[in-house]
Design a protein around this motif. Structure first.
Motif, PDB file in Angstrom:
ATOM      1  N   VAL A  45     -30.958  30.281  23.196  1.00 56.11           N
ATOM      2  CA  VAL A  45     -31.388  29.000  22.628  1.00 56.11           C
ATOM      3  C   VAL A  45     -30.488  28.629  21.442  1.00 56.11           C
ATOM      4  O   VAL A  45     -30.083  27.472  21.290  1.00 56.11           O
ATOM      5  N   PHE A  46     -30.154  29.625  20.614  1.00 58.27           N
ATOM      6  CA  PHE A  46     -29.254  29.381  19.481  1.00 58.27           C
ATOM      7  C   PHE A  46     -27.902  28.859  19.970  1.00 58.27           C
ATOM      8  O   PHE A  46     -27.355  27.908  19.400  1.00 58.27           O
ATOM      9  N   LEU A  47     -27.340  29.452  21.018  1.00 53.29           N
ATOM     10  CA  LEU A  47     -26.042  29.010  21.542  1.00 53.29           C
ATOM     11  C   LEU A  47     -26.115  27.580  22.078  1.00 53.29           C
ATOM     12  O   LEU A  47     -25.211  26.768  21.837  1.00 53.29           O
ATOM     13  N   ILE A  48     -27.188  27.257  22.784  1.00 55.60           N
ATOM     14  CA  ILE A  48     -27.334  25.905  23.344  1.00 55.60           C
ATOM     15  C   ILE A  48     -27.475  24.881  22.216  1.00 55.60           C
ATOM     16  O   ILE A  48     -26.846  23.813  22.246  1.00 55.60           O
ATOM     17  N   VAL A  49     -28.281  25.194  21.207  1.00 49.39           N
ATOM     18  CA  VAL A  49     -28.441  24.277  20.071  1.00 49.39           C
ATOM     19  C   VAL A  49     -27.121  24.125  19.323  1.00 49.39           C
ATOM     20  O   VAL A  49     -26.744  23.021  18.916  1.00 49.39           O
ATOM     21  N   LEU A  50     -26.391  25.217  19.156  1.00 55.01           N
ATOM     22  CA  LEU A  50     -25.098  25.173  18.477  1.00 55.01           C
ATOM     23  C   LEU A  50     -24.108  24.281  19.235  1.00 55.01           C
ATOM     24  O   LEU A  50     -23.415  23.453  18.632  1.00 55.01           O
ATOM     25  N   LEU A  51     -24.052  24.425  20.551  1.00 49.21           N
ATOM     26  CA  LEU A  51     -23.164  23.582  21.359  1.00 49.21           C
ATOM     27  C   LEU A  51     -23.572  22.117  21.278  1.00 49.21           C
ATOM     28  O   LEU A  51     -22.719  21.229  21.152  1.00 49.21           O
ATOM     29  N   ALA A  52     -24.868  21.840  21.338  1.00 46.06           N
ATOM     30  CA  ALA A  52     -25.345  20.459  21.267  1.00 46.06           C
ATOM     31  C   ALA A  52     -25.033  19.835  19.911  1.00 46.06           C
ATOM     32  O   ALA A  52     -24.578  18.683  19.840  1.00 46.06           O
ATOM     33  N   LEU A  53     -25.256  20.578  18.832  1.00 43.25           N
ATOM     34  CA  LEU A  53     -24.966  20.047  17.499  1.00 43.25           C
ATOM     35  C   LEU A  53     -23.469  19.830  17.289  1.00 43.25           C
ATOM     36  O   LEU A  53     -23.060  18.843  16.654  1.00 43.25           O
ATOM     37  N   SER A  54     -22.646  20.719  17.810  1.00 46.50           N
ATOM     38  CA  SER A  54     -21.198  20.550  17.698  1.00 46.50           C
ATOM     39  C   SER A  54     -20.742  19.287  18.420  1.00 46.50           C
ATOM     40  O   SER A  54     -19.920  18.519  17.910  1.00 46.50           O
ATOM     41  N   TYR A  55     -21.276  19.058  19.616  1.00 50.68           N
ATOM     42  CA  TYR A  55     -20.917  17.872  20.376  1.00 50.68           C
ATOM     43  C   TYR A  55     -21.390  16.606  19.651  1.00 50.68           C
ATOM     44  O   TYR A  55     -20.645  15.625  19.541  1.00 50.68           O
ATOM     45  N   LEU A  56     -22.628  16.628  19.151  1.00 50.24           N
ATOM     46  CA  LEU A  56     -23.155  15.464  18.430  1.00 50.24           C
ATOM     47  C   LEU A  56     -22.351  15.176  17.166  1.00 50.24           C
ATOM     48  O   LEU A  56     -22.110  14.015  16.829  1.00 50.24           O
ATOM     49  N   TRP A  57     -21.929  16.226  16.458  1.00 51.47           N
ATOM     50  CA  TRP A  57     -21.127  16.051  15.247  1.00 51.47           C
ATOM     51  C   TRP A  57     -19.841  15.286  15.568  1.00 51.47           C
ATOM     52  O   TRP A  57     -19.485  14.323  14.891  1.00 51.47           O
ATOM     53  N   ALA A  58     -19.147  15.731  16.600  1.00 47.01           N
ATOM     54  CA  ALA A  58     -17.893  15.068  16.981  1.00 47.01           C
ATOM     55  C   ALA A  58     -18.152  13.641  17.447  1.00 47.01           C
ATOM     56  O   ALA A  58     -17.415  12.716  17.088  1.00 47.01           O
ATOM     57  N   ARG A  59     -19.193  13.429  18.244  1.00 46.53           N
ATOM     58  CA  ARG A  59     -19.501  12.101  18.787  1.00 46.53           C
ATOM     59  C   ARG A  59     -19.878  11.128  17.662  1.00 46.53           C
ATOM     60  O   ARG A  59     -19.434   9.977  17.653  1.00 46.53           O
ATOM     61  N   LEU A  60     -20.685  11.574  16.707  1.00 45.85           N
ATOM     62  CA  LEU A  60     -21.084  10.693  15.603  1.00 45.85           C
ATOM     63  C   LEU A  60     -19.921  10.417  14.660  1.00 45.85           C
ATOM     64  O   LEU A  60     -19.806   9.310  14.114  1.00 45.85           O
ATOM     65  N   ASN A  61     -19.057  11.397  14.441  1.00 42.91           N
ATOM     66  CA  ASN A  61     -17.919  11.181  13.542  1.00 42.91           C
ATOM     67  C   ASN A  61     -16.920  10.188  14.107  1.00 42.91           C
ATOM     68  O   ASN A  61     -16.357   9.386  13.361  1.00 42.91           O
ATOM     69  N   ILE A  62     -16.665  10.211  15.402  1.00 40.80           N
ATOM     70  CA  ILE A  62     -15.656   9.314  15.980  1.00 40.80           C
ATOM     71  C   ILE A  62     -16.106   7.861  15.904  1.00 40.80           C
ATOM     72  O   ILE A  62     -15.279   6.956  15.803  1.00 40.80           O
ATOM     73  N   ARG A  63     -17.406   7.625  15.920  1.00 39.59           N
ATOM     74  CA  ARG A  63     -17.911   6.246  15.846  1.00 39.59           C
ATOM     75  C   ARG A  63     -17.656   5.612  14.488  1.00 39.59           C
ATOM     76  O   ARG A  63     -17.584   4.394  14.375  1.00 39.59           O
ATOM     77  N   ASN A  64     -17.548   6.423  13.440  1.00 41.89           N
ATOM     78  CA  ASN A  64     -17.423   5.900  12.080  1.00 41.89           C
ATOM     79  C   ASN A  64     -15.985   5.819  11.579  1.00 41.89           C
ATOM     80  O   ASN A  64     -15.759   5.545  10.410  1.00 41.89           O
ATOM     81  N   ILE A  65     -15.015   6.059  12.440  1.00 41.67           N
ATOM     82  CA  ILE A  65     -13.609   6.032  12.031  1.00 41.67           C
ATOM     83  C   ILE A  65     -13.005   4.666  12.361  1.00 41.67           C
ATOM     84  O   ILE A  65     -13.146   4.167  13.470  1.00 41.67           O
ATOM     85  N   GLU A  66     -12.344   4.085  11.374  1.00 43.11           N
ATOM     86  CA  GLU A  66     -11.632   2.825  11.562  1.00 43.11           C
ATOM     87  C   GLU A  66     -10.191   3.008  11.100  1.00 43.11           C
ATOM     88  O   GLU A  66      -9.928   3.799  10.200  1.00 43.11           O
ATOM     89  N   GLY A  67      -9.281   2.262  11.700  1.00 43.12           N
ATOM     90  CA  GLY A  67      -7.876   2.358  11.326  1.00 43.12           C
ATOM     91  C   GLY A  67      -7.195   1.013  11.370  1.00 43.12           C
ATOM     92  O   GLY A  67      -7.592   0.133  12.119  1.00 43.12           O
ATOM     93  N   ALA A  68      -6.165   0.872  10.550  1.00 38.26           N
ATOM     94  CA  ALA A  68      -5.414  -0.384  10.510  1.00 38.26           C
ATOM     95  C   ALA A  68      -3.991  -0.102  10.067  1.00 38.26           C
ATOM     96  O   ALA A  68      -3.712   0.900   9.413  1.00 38.26           O
ATOM     97  N   VAL A  69      -3.103  -1.005  10.453  1.00 40.93           N
ATOM     98  CA  VAL A  69      -1.710  -0.947  10.022  1.00 40.93           C
ATOM     99  C   VAL A  69      -1.363  -2.316   9.456  1.00 40.93           C
ATOM    100  O   VAL A  69      -1.865  -3.340   9.918  1.00 40.93           O
ATOM    101  N   GLU A  70      -0.552  -2.310   8.387  1.00 38.54           N
ATOM    102  CA  GLU A  70      -0.119  -3.586   7.830  1.00 38.54           C
ATOM    103  C   GLU A  70       0.714  -4.336   8.859  1.00 38.54           C
ATOM    104  O   GLU A  70       1.340  -3.732   9.730  1.00 38.54           O
ATOM    105  N   LYS A  71       0.741  -5.619   8.748  1.00 34.94           N
ATOM    106  CA  LYS A  71       1.501  -6.461   9.669  1.00 34.94           C
ATOM    107  C   LYS A  71       2.967  -6.069   9.680  1.00 34.94           C
ATOM    108  O   LYS A  71       3.585  -5.897   8.637  1.00 34.94           O
ATOM    109  N   ILE A  72       3.508  -5.920  10.880  1.00 37.79           N
ATOM    110  CA  ILE A  72       4.905  -5.535  11.056  1.00 37.79           C
ATOM    111  C   ILE A  72       5.707  -6.792  11.391  1.00 37.79           C
ATOM    112  O   ILE A  72       5.293  -7.584  12.235  1.00 37.79           O
ATOM    113  N   VAL A  73       6.835  -6.973  10.727  1.00 35.91           N
ATOM    114  CA  VAL A  73       7.727  -8.086  11.053  1.00 35.91           C
ATOM    115  C   VAL A  73       8.239  -7.873  12.471  1.00 35.91           C
ATOM    116  O   VAL A  73       8.548  -6.753  12.870  1.00 35.91           O
ATOM    117  N   GLY A  74       8.372  -8.941  13.245  1.00 37.31           N
ATOM    118  CA  GLY A  74       8.662  -8.812  14.659  1.00 37.31           C
ATOM    119  C   GLY A  74      10.104  -8.602  15.069  1.00 37.31           C
ATOM    120  O   GLY A  74      10.360  -8.222  16.195  1.00 37.31           O
TER     121      GLY A  74
END
Length: 187
Positions: A45-74
């Protein structure tokens, strides 16, 4: 060639590691069923909970990441430098464990990869310079962000930011002692 070999080795080791994360809980489950030991059930049960929490951690973190680059001259010329400034933000309440950021580009010989850890509600910026050696039309600016859980069991990727196109023109060379010959136009 060496980079392709290294990426294949890391993929093979990643596959082996993921197989181990499946096999170990199954072996513990079989031993718990066969022996009836309460300690093995709790460990399973500990291993299953650990795997589930690890997956949820990664899934929740990726949703909150944003990125941008300044405008590049063409438009650029061969021999010039292209300067880019990137910013990646974590809007979430939890820190990211390992964040790999790679620019998606088709420019030959140019790679822009950063690995960092972002605390909650913070951002990371960096500056990149690319030497333009070949003429052509290239895509730059979009980022692929890969988040890994704290144990390194799961990694999830997503693309952030908008891609931009640039055109690199050939270098203009001055021809010494060149003078256009006057031409008489028919009347």
């Amino acid at each position: 060639i060496a980079q392709v070999g290294l990426s294949m080795i890391s993929k093979v080791s990643s596959i082996k590691f993921k197989i181990i994360t499946i096999i170990v809980p199954l072996v513990v489950l079989i031993l718990a069923l066969a022996g009836g030991f309460e300690v093995l059930w709790r460990f399973f049960v500990f291993l299953i909970v650990l795997l589930a929490l690890s997956y949820l951690w990664a899934r929740l973190n990726i949703r909150n990441i944003e990125g941008a680059v300044e405008k590049i001259v063409g438009y650029y010329r061969v021999g010039e430098s292209l300067e880019e400034r990137f910013t990646v933000s974590n809007r979430g309440r939890f820190p990211t464990s390992v964040l790999e950021i790679r620019e998606v580009t088709d420019m030959p010989g140019y790679q822009n990869t950063v690995t960092t850890i972002l605390p909650p509600r913070s951002s990371y910026s960096w500056h990149s310079v690319a030497n333009l050696d070949r003429r052509g039309r290239y895509t730059l600016g979009a980022l692929t962000v890969r988040v890994t859980d704290p144990l390194g069991l799961f990694s999830i990727s997503r693309q952030v930011g908008a891609s931009q196109k640039i055109i690199v023109y050939p270098d203009i060379q001055e021809l010494p002692f060149f003078q256009a010959v006057p031409r008489l136009e028919p009347v």
